[in-house]
Design a protein around this motif. Structure first.
Motif, PDB file in Angstrom:
ATOM      1  N   ILE B  60      70.085 -36.540  51.810  1.00  0.00           N
ATOM      2  CA  ILE B  60      68.815 -36.182  52.456  1.00  0.00           C
ATOM      3  C   ILE B  60      68.766 -34.665  52.549  1.00  0.00           C
ATOM      4  O   ILE B  60      69.748 -34.048  52.952  1.00  0.00           O
ATOM      5  CB  ILE B  60      68.723 -36.792  53.868  1.00  0.00           C
ATOM      6  CG1 ILE B  60      68.864 -38.305  53.809  1.00  0.00           C
ATOM      7  CG2 ILE B  60      67.393 -36.430  54.511  1.00  0.00           C
ATOM      8  CD1 ILE B  60      68.798 -38.951  55.170  1.00  0.00           C
ATOM      9  N   LEU B  62      68.503 -31.100  54.026  1.00  0.00           N
ATOM     10  CA  LEU B  62      68.716 -30.613  55.386  1.00  0.00           C
ATOM     11  C   LEU B  62      67.388 -30.334  56.081  1.00  0.00           C
ATOM     12  O   LEU B  62      67.235 -30.563  57.280  1.00  0.00           O
ATOM     13  CB  LEU B  62      69.565 -29.342  55.335  1.00  0.00           C
ATOM     14  CG  LEU B  62      69.794 -28.640  56.659  1.00  0.00           C
ATOM     15  CD1 LEU B  62      70.554 -29.518  57.618  1.00  0.00           C
ATOM     16  CD2 LEU B  62      70.541 -27.337  56.454  1.00  0.00           C
ATOM     17  N   THR B  63      66.420 -29.859  55.305  1.00  0.00           N
ATOM     18  CA  THR B  63      65.106 -29.557  55.875  1.00  0.00           C
ATOM     19  C   THR B  63      64.483 -30.802  56.497  1.00  0.00           C
ATOM     20  O   THR B  63      63.890 -30.725  57.572  1.00  0.00           O
ATOM     21  CB  THR B  63      64.167 -29.030  54.777  1.00  0.00           C
ATOM     22  OG1 THR B  63      64.930 -28.246  53.866  1.00  0.00           O
ATOM     23  CG2 THR B  63      63.072 -28.199  55.363  1.00  0.00           C
ATOM     24  N   VAL B  64      64.646 -31.945  55.820  1.00  0.00           N
ATOM     25  CA  VAL B  64      64.101 -33.195  56.372  1.00  0.00           C
ATOM     26  C   VAL B  64      64.800 -33.530  57.675  1.00  0.00           C
ATOM     27  O   VAL B  64      64.157 -33.902  58.667  1.00  0.00           O
ATOM     28  CB  VAL B  64      64.266 -34.342  55.342  1.00  0.00           C
ATOM     29  CG1 VAL B  64      63.880 -35.665  55.962  1.00  0.00           C
ATOM     30  CG2 VAL B  64      63.429 -34.075  54.113  1.00  0.00           C
ATOM     31  N   LEU B  67      63.672 -30.953  60.448  1.00  0.00           N
ATOM     32  CA  LEU B  67      62.273 -31.177  60.823  1.00  0.00           C
ATOM     33  C   LEU B  67      62.127 -32.495  61.579  1.00  0.00           C
ATOM     34  O   LEU B  67      61.361 -32.596  62.536  1.00  0.00           O
ATOM     35  CB  LEU B  67      61.397 -31.196  59.562  1.00  0.00           C
ATOM     36  CG  LEU B  67      60.044 -30.530  59.679  1.00  0.00           C
ATOM     37  CD1 LEU B  67      60.192 -29.093  60.109  1.00  0.00           C
ATOM     38  CD2 LEU B  67      59.296 -30.607  58.371  1.00  0.00           C
ATOM     39  N   PHE B  68      62.907 -33.502  61.180  1.00  0.00           N
ATOM     40  CA  PHE B  68      62.874 -34.779  61.879  1.00  0.00           C
ATOM     41  C   PHE B  68      63.401 -34.615  63.306  1.00  0.00           C
ATOM     42  O   PHE B  68      62.874 -35.200  64.246  1.00  0.00           O
ATOM     43  CB  PHE B  68      63.699 -35.831  61.138  1.00  0.00           C
ATOM     44  CG  PHE B  68      63.750 -37.147  61.852  1.00  0.00           C
ATOM     45  CD1 PHE B  68      62.693 -38.025  61.753  1.00  0.00           C
ATOM     46  CD2 PHE B  68      64.831 -37.481  62.642  1.00  0.00           C
ATOM     47  CE1 PHE B  68      62.715 -39.228  62.436  1.00  0.00           C
ATOM     48  CE2 PHE B  68      64.864 -38.682  63.324  1.00  0.00           C
ATOM     49  CZ  PHE B  68      63.803 -39.559  63.217  1.00  0.00           C
ATOM     50  N   LEU B  71      60.260 -32.905  65.071  1.00  0.00           N
ATOM     51  CA  LEU B  71      59.039 -33.716  65.188  1.00  0.00           C
ATOM     52  C   LEU B  71      59.336 -35.126  65.679  1.00  0.00           C
ATOM     53  O   LEU B  71      58.599 -35.672  66.483  1.00  0.00           O
ATOM     54  CB  LEU B  71      58.331 -33.787  63.832  1.00  0.00           C
ATOM     55  CG  LEU B  71      57.796 -32.471  63.281  1.00  0.00           C
ATOM     56  CD1 LEU B  71      57.226 -32.674  61.886  1.00  0.00           C
ATOM     57  CD2 LEU B  71      56.745 -31.913  64.206  1.00  0.00           C
ATOM     58  N   GLY B  72      60.415 -35.719  65.168  1.00  0.00           N
ATOM     59  CA  GLY B  72      60.722 -37.101  65.511  1.00  0.00           C
ATOM     60  C   GLY B  72      61.458 -37.207  66.832  1.00  0.00           C
ATOM     61  O   GLY B  72      60.959 -37.786  67.799  1.00  0.00           O
ATOM     62  N   LEU B  73      62.658 -36.606  66.898  1.00  0.00           N
ATOM     63  CA  LEU B  73      63.479 -36.752  68.099  1.00  0.00           C
ATOM     64  C   LEU B  73      62.811 -36.103  69.306  1.00  0.00           C
ATOM     65  O   LEU B  73      62.683 -36.711  70.359  1.00  0.00           O
ATOM     66  CB  LEU B  73      64.846 -36.105  67.880  1.00  0.00           C
ATOM     67  CG  LEU B  73      65.903 -36.922  67.155  1.00  0.00           C
ATOM     68  CD1 LEU B  73      67.216 -36.182  67.158  1.00  0.00           C
ATOM     69  CD2 LEU B  73      66.055 -38.274  67.806  1.00  0.00           C
ATOM     70  N   THR B  76      58.342 -36.784  69.436  1.00  0.00           N
ATOM     71  CA  THR B  76      57.924 -38.179  69.550  1.00  0.00           C
ATOM     72  C   THR B  76      58.751 -38.953  70.568  1.00  0.00           C
ATOM     73  O   THR B  76      58.213 -39.666  71.412  1.00  0.00           O
ATOM     74  CB  THR B  76      58.036 -38.864  68.175  1.00  0.00           C
ATOM     75  OG1 THR B  76      57.387 -38.050  67.216  1.00  0.00           O
ATOM     76  CG2 THR B  76      57.383 -40.226  68.207  1.00  0.00           C
ATOM     77  N   LEU B  77      60.081 -38.798  70.493  1.00  0.00           N
ATOM     78  CA  LEU B  77      60.925 -39.609  71.363  1.00  0.00           C
ATOM     79  C   LEU B  77      61.279 -38.888  72.659  1.00  0.00           C
ATOM     80  O   LEU B  77      61.883 -39.467  73.549  1.00  0.00           O
ATOM     81  CB  LEU B  77      62.206 -40.011  70.636  1.00  0.00           C
ATOM     82  CG  LEU B  77      61.994 -40.842  69.363  1.00  0.00           C
ATOM     83  CD1 LEU B  77      63.316 -41.210  68.761  1.00  0.00           C
ATOM     84  CD2 LEU B  77      61.196 -42.095  69.674  1.00  0.00           C
ATOM     85  N   GLY B  78      60.951 -37.597  72.752  1.00  0.00           N
ATOM     86  CA  GLY B  78      61.192 -36.881  73.998  1.00  0.00           C
ATOM     87  C   GLY B  78      62.638 -36.525  74.266  1.00  0.00           C
ATOM     88  O   GLY B  78      63.038 -36.349  75.419  1.00  0.00           O
ATOM     89  N   VAL B  79      63.458 -36.411  73.198  1.00  0.00           N
ATOM     90  CA  VAL B  79      64.830 -35.951  73.393  1.00  0.00           C
ATOM     91  C   VAL B  79      64.792 -34.438  73.585  1.00  0.00           C
ATOM     92  O   VAL B  79      64.255 -33.714  72.745  1.00  0.00           O
ATOM     93  CB  VAL B  79      65.694 -36.282  72.157  1.00  0.00           C
ATOM     94  CG1 VAL B  79      67.092 -35.706  72.308  1.00  0.00           C
ATOM     95  CG2 VAL B  79      65.748 -37.770  71.956  1.00  0.00           C
ATOM     96  N   TYR B 101      74.431 -32.877  59.267  1.00  0.00           N
ATOM     97  CA  TYR B 101      74.445 -32.682  57.813  1.00  0.00           C
ATOM     98  C   TYR B 101      75.796 -32.161  57.330  1.00  0.00           C
ATOM     99  O   TYR B 101      76.392 -32.704  56.407  1.00  0.00           O
ATOM    100  CB  TYR B 101      73.333 -31.687  57.459  1.00  0.00           C
ATOM    101  CG  TYR B 101      73.164 -31.405  55.988  1.00  0.00           C
ATOM    102  CD1 TYR B 101      72.505 -32.311  55.172  1.00  0.00           C
ATOM    103  CD2 TYR B 101      73.655 -30.239  55.428  1.00  0.00           C
ATOM    104  CE1 TYR B 101      72.335 -32.047  53.835  1.00  0.00           C
ATOM    105  CE2 TYR B 101      73.481 -29.970  54.083  1.00  0.00           C
ATOM    106  CZ  TYR B 101      72.824 -30.882  53.294  1.00  0.00           C
ATOM    107  OH  TYR B 101      72.663 -30.623  51.961  1.00  0.00           O
ATOM    108  N   ALA B 168      62.359 -23.412  59.848  1.00  0.00           N
ATOM    109  CA  ALA B 168      61.310 -24.419  59.695  1.00  0.00           C
ATOM    110  C   ALA B 168      60.842 -24.955  61.044  1.00  0.00           C
ATOM    111  O   ALA B 168      59.721 -25.432  61.165  1.00  0.00           O
ATOM    112  CB  ALA B 168      61.796 -25.572  58.813  1.00  0.00           C
TER     113      ALA B 168
END
Lengths: 297, 221
Positions: B60, B62-64, B67-68, B71-73, B76-79, B101, B168
């Motif tokens: 995968i 590293l940028t993904v 960024l995840f 944006l994701g953790l 979205t999930l509030g970590v 990574y 990023a």
């Protein structure tokens, strides 16, 4: 290798292993449960958010496929430009003349010491300030420039190592029958080195594919990762779903490239009886020293 | 020519780069060693986990991952990783992403180091009745680490360069500073020279010093 570290297991060891496995399983399950509940709390598991990827092709045809095309286009362009450039610098580093060898060495070491992202930002500014490349094309140009500068220097090291890995007798015999230096390189060393280097070159492609994602995140290059961003905006903030799908695509592409490289390596090692070593995927690390986002390769 | 530098905190940005590097290096050394131990251990489930982790994570970008993390953790999930300031959160998320990574590559470097230890040593250690943990901890790993200094140095250099990916998600390190500078100033070559010089100062000595250390400590066979 691993089985050397422990004995064939008797009844007590087997029981102990089962215990370890149970503990590990509980830990994994706890982690999975935490992931599940936190996803569920934020409503990220709702079918509406995942539906675009499992029913209909709209998500793929509108977002993923164009992004993937750009990723592959940038990677292919970078590879095609970087290969001859890398071969040139790799051979230049082996020159008998110090005035060729030393500048080539400095250029290679310099571009290997600098992050790809820095090279990409440099390319972006270069094209916008000094050329009239249209602003739509600039991100692609910048991404390819960054990838080429960095990967040409890594490929230069691969080429150099590939040539150095050939047995010394090859050059000696070639010189003994009266070939000139140019002929020695062109007729004897390079053709053999190319087969030697193939696995290393294929695994360098993985690094290139991964690094295109930098262009999407920092330079507005519309590749696969940035399509995840626009996609999650369109489908109502399905960040987790979009990123998962994109990550899976990256893994599939890169894992097949890695597997292809090691298959190639095994095949070449088996077929080779006479000449020198095969430069495998793992060897690139030791040869190329540094390797951007690919760490060991 | 270089008077634009007064307006920017170049040293501060490179200090952030160094901090990102060191924190992630320590974290990924620990997690990477654990992964390597799992991959060579006798418990099939852990071996499978280690193999799957390494093969998935290093394919995968590293940028993904980073960024995840943002944006994701975080979004979205509030970590938040225990901080209420956005800057600190992003810094910690970047370190987390880099650890996740880099440890895959640390694991592979250490596993390669384990491969350099002659088989007879493990056999001898088992013959005098040492357990797997003892064989690994007392006999194999100490030698494996000494053999792995070179490959680990490469991972460290790659990590130093990879910290730029934190740009990023807006961590104020060297690459982000460079981006701001080239947008505001018309001194592309001078700016690039400064940033390139900074990275050369970080990566080239690391390679030279650790390369020398690696030769020094490697077990001569």
């Amino acid at each position: 290798m691993s089985s050397v570290l422990y004995d064939a297991q008797g009844p007590r060891a087997k029981r102990r292993n089962i215990l370890y496995m149970a503990v590990f399983l509980v830990a994994l399950a706890a982690l999975a449960w935490w992931v599940y509940t936190s996803l569920d709390d934020k409503g990220q598991l709702e079918w509406a958010l995942w539906k675009p990827f499992f029913s209909g092709t709209e998500a793929y045809s509108t977002y993923i496929w164009p992004g993937l095309q750009n990723t592959l286009k940038a990677a292919a362009l970078a590879m095609v430009i970087a290969l001859p450039l890398g071969a040139f610098f790799g051979i230049a580093r082996l020159s008998d003349h110090a005035w060729v060898r030393i500048p080539a060495a400095i250029a290679v070491e310099f571009f290997r010491a600098i992050p790809v992202l820095v090279l990409m930002i440099f390319g972006m500014a270069l094209y916008s300030q000094y050329t009239n490349v249209s602003s739509d094309d600039r991100p692609l140009y910048a991404v390819v420039t960054g990838l080429v500068l960095y990967n040409a220097s890594v490929l230069a090291e691969i080429v150099r190592a590939g040539i150095l890995a050939l047995p010394k007798g090859q050059s000696e015999a070639a010189m003994a029958i009266g070939l000139r230096k140019g002929q020695l390189m062109r007729l004897i060393l390079l053709p053999q080195a190319v087969t030697t280097m193939l696995p290393a070159i294929v695994s360098q492609l993985v690094v290139i594919v991964k690094d295109t994602a930098l262009g999407g995140a920092v330079l507005t290059f519309p590749e696969l990762l940035s399509s995840a961003n626009t996609m999650s905006g369109y489908y109502g903030a399905n960040v987790i779903a979009s990123f998962t799908v994109v990550a899976v695509i990256f893994v599939v592409i890169n894992f097949s490239l890695t597997s292809f490289a090691s298959w190639l390596e095994r095949r070449l090692r088996r077929g080779k009886k006479s000449t020198g070593a095969v430069l495998g995927a793992q060897d690139v690390a030791n040869v190329a020293g540094t390797a951007a986002t690919g760490a060991e390769r | 020519m270089f008077d634009f530098l007064d307006k920017y905190d170049v040293l501060g940005a490179f200090w952030t780069t160094v901090q990102l590097t060191l924190l992630s290096a320590v974290g990924s050394l620990v997690w990477g060693t654990l992964l390597a131990a799992m991959r060579v251990g006798p418990v099939p489930l852990m071996r499978g986990f280690g193999t799957a982790y390494v093969n998935i994570v290093r394919n995968i970008p590293l940028t993904v991952i980073i960024l995840f993390a943002s944006l994701g953790l975080s979004n979205t999930l509030g970590v938040t990783l225990g901080s209420d300031k956005v800057d600190t959160t992003n810094f910690r998320l970047a370190v987390l992403g880099l650890i996740v990574y880099t440890s895959a590559f640390v694991c592979e470097a250490i596993r390669a180091g384990i491969n350099t230890v002659p088989v007879g040593q493990a056999e001898a250690a088992r013959a005098i009745g040492l357990s797997f943990t003892q064989v690994l901890g007392l006999v194999i790993l100490p030698q494996a680490f000494r053999a792995a200094v070179g490959p680990l140095a490469n991972v460290l250099i790659a990590l130093t360069k990879n910290t730029t990916v934190a740009a990023a998600i807006g961590v104020a390190e060297a690459a982000l500073l460079m981006k701001q500078m080239v947008e505001n100033e018309a001194q592309l070559l001078a700016i690039s020279a400064v940033i390139a010089f900074g990275f050369c100062c970080l990566t080239l000595p690391t390679g030279l010093i650790l390369g020398w250390v690696g030769k020094k400590v490697a077990v001569k066979r």
